[in-house]
Design an enzyme around this catalytic site. Structure first.
Site, PDB file in Angstrom:
ATOM      1  N   ASP A  39       0.744  -0.954   0.360  1.00  0.00           N
ATOM      2  CA  ASP A  39       0.022   0.220  -0.048  1.00  0.00           C
ATOM      3  C   ASP A  39       1.046   1.446   0.070  1.00  0.00           C
ATOM      4  O   ASP A  39       0.531   2.427   0.447  1.00  0.00           O
ATOM      5  CB  ASP A  39      -0.759   0.306   1.113  1.00  0.00           C
ATOM      6  N   HIS A 245      23.622  10.655 -19.641  1.00  0.00           N
ATOM      7  CA  HIS A 245      22.574  10.607 -18.616  1.00  0.00           C
ATOM      8  C   HIS A 245      22.951   9.750 -17.406  1.00  0.00           C
ATOM      9  O   HIS A 245      22.215   8.927 -16.878  1.00  0.00           O
ATOM     10  CB  HIS A 245      21.111   9.693 -19.205  1.00  0.00           C
ATOM     11  N   ASP A 262      23.363  19.134 -14.289  1.00  0.00           N
ATOM     12  CA  ASP A 262      22.064  19.343 -15.005  1.00  0.00           C
ATOM     13  C   ASP A 262      20.820  19.125 -14.144  1.00  0.00           C
ATOM     14  O   ASP A 262      20.487  17.974 -13.892  1.00  0.00           O
ATOM     15  CB  ASP A 262      22.101  18.489 -15.941  1.00  0.00           C
ATOM     16  N   ASP A 273      15.304  23.630 -16.913  1.00  0.00           N
ATOM     17  CA  ASP A 273      16.463  22.900 -17.337  1.00  0.00           C
ATOM     18  C   ASP A 273      17.606  23.481 -17.493  1.00  0.00           C
ATOM     19  O   ASP A 273      17.953  23.998 -18.603  1.00  0.00           O
ATOM     20  CB  ASP A 273      15.723  22.096 -18.606  1.00  0.00           C
ATOM     21  N   HIS A 352      25.264  15.155 -28.886  1.00  0.00           N
ATOM     22  CA  HIS A 352      23.803  15.176 -28.973  1.00  0.00           C
ATOM     23  C   HIS A 352      23.187  16.368 -29.535  1.00  0.00           C
ATOM     24  O   HIS A 352      24.054  17.146 -30.030  1.00  0.00           O
ATOM     25  CB  HIS A 352      23.243  15.031 -27.314  1.00  0.00           C
ATOM     26  N   HIS A 356      15.919  21.269 -27.082  1.00  0.00           N
ATOM     27  CA  HIS A 356      14.383  20.628 -26.972  1.00  0.00           C
ATOM     28  C   HIS A 356      13.433  21.445 -26.583  1.00  0.00           C
ATOM     29  O   HIS A 356      13.833  22.333 -25.880  1.00  0.00           O
ATOM     30  CB  HIS A 356      14.340  19.259 -26.234  1.00  0.00           C
ATOM     31  N   HIS A 363      11.397  17.474 -21.716  1.00  0.00           N
ATOM     32  CA  HIS A 363      11.202  17.279 -22.880  1.00  0.00           C
ATOM     33  C   HIS A 363       9.880  17.496 -23.594  1.00  0.00           C
ATOM     34  O   HIS A 363       9.039  16.545 -23.421  1.00  0.00           O
ATOM     35  CB  HIS A 363      11.691  16.158 -23.513  1.00  0.00           C
ATOM     36  N   GLU A 386      21.946  23.785 -25.267  1.00  0.00           N
ATOM     37  CA  GLU A 386      22.666  23.113 -24.479  1.00  0.00           C
ATOM     38  C   GLU A 386      23.963  22.398 -25.050  1.00  0.00           C
ATOM     39  O   GLU A 386      24.146  21.010 -25.113  1.00  0.00           O
ATOM     40  CB  GLU A 386      22.020  22.142 -23.723  1.00  0.00           C
ATOM     41  N   TYR A 390      32.714  16.362 -24.643  1.00  0.00           N
ATOM     42  CA  TYR A 390      32.917  15.179 -23.704  1.00  0.00           C
ATOM     43  C   TYR A 390      33.948  14.555 -24.295  1.00  0.00           C
ATOM     44  O   TYR A 390      33.856  14.019 -25.538  1.00  0.00           O
ATOM     45  CB  TYR A 390      31.578  14.227 -23.582  1.00  0.00           C
ATOM     46  N   ARG A 408      28.960  20.814 -20.118  1.00  0.00           N
ATOM     47  CA  ARG A 408      27.725  21.370 -21.016  1.00  0.00           C
ATOM     48  C   ARG A 408      27.224  22.738 -20.243  1.00  0.00           C
ATOM     49  O   ARG A 408      27.357  22.748 -18.822  1.00  0.00           O
ATOM     50  CB  ARG A 408      26.545  20.311 -20.818  1.00  0.00           C
ATOM     51  N   GLU A 410      23.890  24.901 -20.568  1.00  0.00           N
ATOM     52  CA  GLU A 410      22.291  24.850 -20.853  1.00  0.00           C
ATOM     53  C   GLU A 410      21.573  25.962 -20.399  1.00  0.00           C
ATOM     54  O   GLU A 410      21.350  26.168 -19.022  1.00  0.00           O
ATOM     55  CB  GLU A 410      21.616  23.426 -20.288  1.00  0.00           C
TER      56      GLU A 410
HETATM   57  N1  GLY Z   1      18.086  17.538 -18.554  1.00  0.00           N
HETATM   58  C1  GLY Z   1      17.721  16.799 -19.655  1.00  0.00           C
HETATM   59  C2  GLY Z   1      18.093  17.652 -21.063  1.00  0.00           C
HETATM   60  O1  GLY Z   1      18.953  18.439 -20.661  1.00  0.00           O
HETATM   61  O2  GLY Z   1      17.909  17.467 -21.923  1.00  0.00           O
HETATM   62 MN    MN Z   2      17.886  19.777 -21.829  1.00  0.00          MN
HETATM   63 MN    MN Z   3      19.193  19.390 -18.959  1.00  0.00          MN
END
Ligand code: GLY
Ligand code: MN
Ligand code: MN
Length: 439
Positions: A39, A245, A262, A273, A352, A356, A363, A386, A390, A408, A410
């Site tokens: 539960d 990730h 991130d 983000d 990458h 987005h 996303h 972003e 790497y 990175r 972003e």
């Molecule tokens: N935090 C996920 C991305 O940057 O897309």
């Molecule tokens: Mn992102």
């Molecule tokens: Mn991100």
């Protein structure tokens, strides 16, 4: 604590959705309450599309938007919800019930969720087509049964064929364009998140664990009013940052390496983000600084391209071109820029995409391609920029001073009529500013 009223924006979103589909019945389930064991449940978070249209944060709910039969035009809002139940509410907390669905959430009609199967065939009869997302939330068998029951009830009237389409297409199109109230909320979620990144830059010390900084960032999100994280935070020291990730967040932070964070908070159902990368010691090494300056330069050039009429693939293409020039100057790639781009050799360092959509989901909903073409940016769209750099642990070609580097940067960008607004500019990213905070 239950709400006593909600914003009128939820009603106007339902109207925006239905006015372009006057003959459609929309069937939108809430998220279920996912069981962790026995539960015990996972923390509940409403499905974004359902919340966008209702503001209701309860599991076991189902929204139907059905054309009015009177010929008056417009749609009725029908909510199926968990009914009031003192015994259940003693264990699980207060509910709005059928009364709250009407009085607070503005439904024209509301019923206990147990009546859904009985009412659906009659509700389907008011439309010519149906929007329902097949394959989610475990409702498929019940919806198919209702469609079959409706088909039989129509006899030879010729109205028995209902096409079923995915509501995420029209809802995603609405969600892609943020209204004034959403922009206000997103500005806030981004400001809170920027504050947390700044605090992480001030508090990080060699020898700490990644999860200590994860907890610090989380604490600031919550303290400042975020309900939860927008996504699992990545707090990655040294080579961990080269895993795009990375989720373990359990390593020790080492002097001389970089920390990539991130992380974004979710405020009133809208996520930030943000990624920032900074030295775990006081200063960037020479190689770290060269790579950082390159990523920062391309990121700023991407932001500078943002205006109505621009396209995300063009921003990505420019980012890749400037990145390749930089990697050639640093001696990390050799050859002709055009060839490197054509063969995608830069993907060894930048594997990458650059952007987005961002909103209720990190996303976010909304098509990237319209009528077969990348869509043009328009005011009200929010997206990320972003770029990163790497060096994979398996890459032994790259000089040793660049090993263990993952960077990175972003930011979250709103397209405005004149150009853009950077929602996350309060998170420091100039190298001098970062080194001053680290000192
Ligand atoms: N935090 C996920 C991305 O940057 O897309
Ligand atoms: Mn992102
Ligand atoms: Mn991100």
């Amino acid at each position: 604590m239950l709400l006593s009223q909600i914003s009128p924006f939820f009603k106007s979103r339902r109207e925006n959705l239905t006015k372009s589909h006057p003959d459609a019945v929309f069937l939108i389930p809430s998220n279920p309450d996912y069981v962790r064991n026995n539960d015990v449940h996972f923390p509940f978070r409403q499905e974004s599309g359902f919340f966008y249209l209702t503001g209701l944060e309860e599991a076991e709910s189902f929204l139907v938007l059905a054309p009015r039969r009177s010929g008056a035009g417009g749609h009725r809002t029908i909510l199926f919800v968990a009914p009031r139940d003192p015994d259940k509410e003693m264990w699980e907390g207060e509910r709005y019930g059928v009364e709250g669905a009407i009085g607070i959430f503005g439904a024209d009609e509301a019923y206990p969720i147990s009546e859904l199967d009985k009412k659906l065939p009659e509700l389907l009869a008011s439309g010519e087509r149906v929007f329902y997302r097949i394959g989610q939330m475990g409702y498929d068998q019940r919806i198919l049964a209702a469609l079959e029951s409706h088909r039989r009830s129509q006899g030879r009237s010729g109205r028995s064929l209902l096409s079923v389409e995915d509501p995420n297409a029209p809802i995603g199109e609405l969600r892609l364009f943020k209204g004034a109230e959403e922009i206000e909320i997103m500005r806030k979620s981004c400001q809170i998140s920027a504050k947390a990144h700044r605090a992480a830059m001030q508090e990080t010390r060699p020898g700490m664990k990644e999860y200590e900084i994860e907890a610090l960032v989380d604490f600031i999100f919550r303290k400042e009013g975020c309900q939860r994280l927008g996504y699992g935070s990545i707090v990655a020291g040294g080579k961990n940052a080269t895993c795009l990730h990375y989720r373990a967040n359990n390593d020790i932070l080492k002097e001389g390496e970089l920390l990539l964070i991130d992380a974004g908070g979710e405020y009133q159902y809208y996520s930030a983000d943000i990624t920032r990368t900074f030295p775990i010691g006081r200063k960037f090494t020479t190689a770290q600084a060269k790579a950082y300056d390159l990523v920062l330069r391309v990121q700023k050039e991407g932001i500078a391209m943002t205006r109505p009429g621009a396209k995300l693939p063009d921003i990505h293409k420019h980012v890749c071109e400037v990145m390749v020039d930089g990697l050639l100057s640093l001696g990390l790639l050799n050859g002709k820029a055009e060839e490197i781009i054509k063969k995608g050799e830069y993907r060894r360092f930048y594997p990458h995409n650059t952007s987005h959509w961002l909103g209720m989901d990190v996303h976010d909903a909304g098509l990237y391609i319209k009528n077969g073409e990348p869509r043009l940016l328009e005011p009200g769209m929010v997206f990320t920029i972003e770029p990163g750099f790497y060096v994979q642990p398996s890459d032994h070609q790259t000089p040793s001073e660049y090993q263990n580097i993952g960077i990175r940067i972003e930011d979250d960008i709103l397209v405005t009529s004149k150009g853009c607004e950077n929602f996350t500019q309060d998170a420091p990213k100039e190298r001098s500013e970062i080194e001053a905070l680290r000192g």
